[in-house]
Design a protein around this motif. Structure first.
Motif, PDB file in Angstrom:
ATOM      1  N   ILE A   1       0.871  -1.172   0.000  1.00 31.76           N
ATOM      2  CA  ILE A   1       0.000   0.000   0.000  1.00 31.76           C
ATOM      3  C   ILE A   1       0.911   1.226   0.000  1.00 31.76           C
ATOM      4  N   ASN A   2       0.670   2.115  -0.938  1.00 35.58           N
ATOM      5  CA  ASN A   2       1.442   3.362  -1.030  1.00 35.58           C
ATOM      6  C   ASN A   2       2.951   3.146  -1.092  1.00 35.58           C
ATOM      7  N   TYR A   3       3.392   2.122  -1.828  1.00 33.63           N
ATOM      8  CA  TYR A   3       4.826   1.920  -2.026  1.00 33.63           C
ATOM      9  C   TYR A   3       5.351   3.107  -2.814  1.00 33.63           C
ATOM     10  N   ASN A   4       6.430   3.707  -2.326  1.00 32.13           N
ATOM     11  CA  ASN A   4       6.892   4.956  -2.903  1.00 32.13           C
ATOM     12  C   ASN A   4       8.411   5.067  -2.826  1.00 32.13           C
ATOM     13  N   PHE A   5       8.984   5.715  -3.825  1.00 33.45           N
ATOM     14  CA  PHE A   5      10.391   6.104  -3.782  1.00 33.45           C
ATOM     15  C   PHE A   5      10.426   7.620  -3.824  1.00 33.45           C
ATOM     16  N   GLN A   6      10.763   8.229  -2.704  1.00 34.18           N
ATOM     17  CA  GLN A   6      10.898   9.681  -2.619  1.00 34.18           C
ATOM     18  C   GLN A   6      12.330  10.040  -2.998  1.00 34.18           C
ATOM     19  N   VAL A   7      12.503  10.567  -4.204  1.00 26.13           N
ATOM     20  CA  VAL A   7      13.836  10.925  -4.677  1.00 26.13           C
ATOM     21  C   VAL A   7      14.312  12.171  -3.932  1.00 26.13           C
TER      22      VAL A   7
ATOM     23  N   TYR B   1      12.744   4.683   0.113  1.00 21.43           N
ATOM     24  CA  TYR B   1      11.553   3.873  -0.153  1.00 21.43           C
ATOM     25  C   TYR B   1      10.685   3.900   1.094  1.00 21.43           C
ATOM     26  N   SER B   2       9.377   3.773   0.904  1.00 24.49           N
ATOM     27  CA  SER B   2       8.471   3.569   2.031  1.00 24.49           C
ATOM     28  C   SER B   2       7.208   2.884   1.527  1.00 24.49           C
ATOM     29  N   GLY B   3       6.495   2.288   2.437  1.00 25.52           N
ATOM     30  CA  GLY B   3       5.239   1.640   2.103  1.00 25.52           C
ATOM     31  C   GLY B   3       4.771   0.757   3.236  1.00 25.52           C
ATOM     32  N   THR B   4       3.561   0.249   3.096  1.00 18.36           N
ATOM     33  CA  THR B   4       2.968  -0.647   4.083  1.00 18.36           C
ATOM     34  C   THR B   4       2.653  -1.963   3.396  1.00 18.36           C
TER      35      THR B   4
ATOM     36  N   ARG C   1      12.216  -6.614   4.139  1.00 14.32           N
ATOM     37  CA  ARG C   1      11.846  -7.990   4.508  1.00 14.32           C
ATOM     38  C   ARG C   1      11.179  -8.036   5.869  1.00 14.32           C
ATOM     39  N   ASP C   2      11.682  -7.240   6.815  1.00  9.27           N
ATOM     40  CA  ASP C   2      11.067  -7.210   8.156  1.00  9.27           C
ATOM     41  C   ASP C   2       9.614  -6.764   8.094  1.00  9.27           C
ATOM     42  N   ALA C   3       9.309  -5.858   7.187  1.00  7.37           N
ATOM     43  CA  ALA C   3       7.920  -5.383   7.043  1.00  7.37           C
ATOM     44  C   ALA C   3       7.016  -6.452   6.434  1.00  7.37           C
ATOM     45  N   MET C   4       7.616  -7.356   5.687  1.00  8.56           N
ATOM     46  CA  MET C   4       6.829  -8.413   5.043  1.00  8.56           C
ATOM     47  C   MET C   4       6.536  -9.538   6.018  1.00  8.56           C
TER      48      MET C   4
END
Length: 128
Positions: free
Chosen positions: A64-70, A86-89, A125-128
């Motif tokens: 959800i909301n996977y993003n790469f903030q440059v 990178y960020s996301g849920t 991986r920890d988030a997964m």
């Protein structure tokens, strides 16, 4: 377009659909795309169909909301580096992550020759 303009166009479109179209426009059947060892989608893929299947389809279905903030770019000759966060849920675990990342792009004659990702894979991986 300069090499920097090409790479920027893959991140700075009005939406992710536009970014995807810009990316596809500059990829050839010979383009090599490498996701970092340890990253959930690790491997090297060739051409847009493989990249879409092994990377982008999964990003869209697993996050959800996977993003790469440059944060910024560094360009020299045929190479462009984009770096940021990178960020996301994760949809399955519900866990959020944030990880520093750099992308190394190599271009030739206005096309993407290769892409290589450098990332703190453990946080993903920890988030997964």
């Amino acid at each position: 377009m300069t090499n920097l303009d090409i790479v920027r166009s893959t991140y700075e479109g009005k939406n992710s659909e536009e970014n995807g179209k810009n990316l596809q426009r500059f990829i050839t059947d010979e383009t090599l795309w490498t996701e970092a060892a340890g990253f959930p989608y690790a491997g090297t893929y060739q051409g847009f169909a493989e990249i879409e299947k092994h990377v982008f389809a999964r990003l869209g279905s697993e996050w959800i909301n996977y993003n790469f903030q440059v944060e910024d770019y560094v360009a020299a000759g045929d190479k462009v580096v984009a770096y940021g966060t990178y960020s996301g849920t994760n949809k399955t675990s519900g866990k959020f992550f944030s990880a520093r990342v750099a992308h190394l792009w190599q271009l030739k004659d206005g096309k993407i020759k290769s892409f290589e990702q450098f990332v703190d894979s453990k946080t993903v991986r920890d988030a997964m």
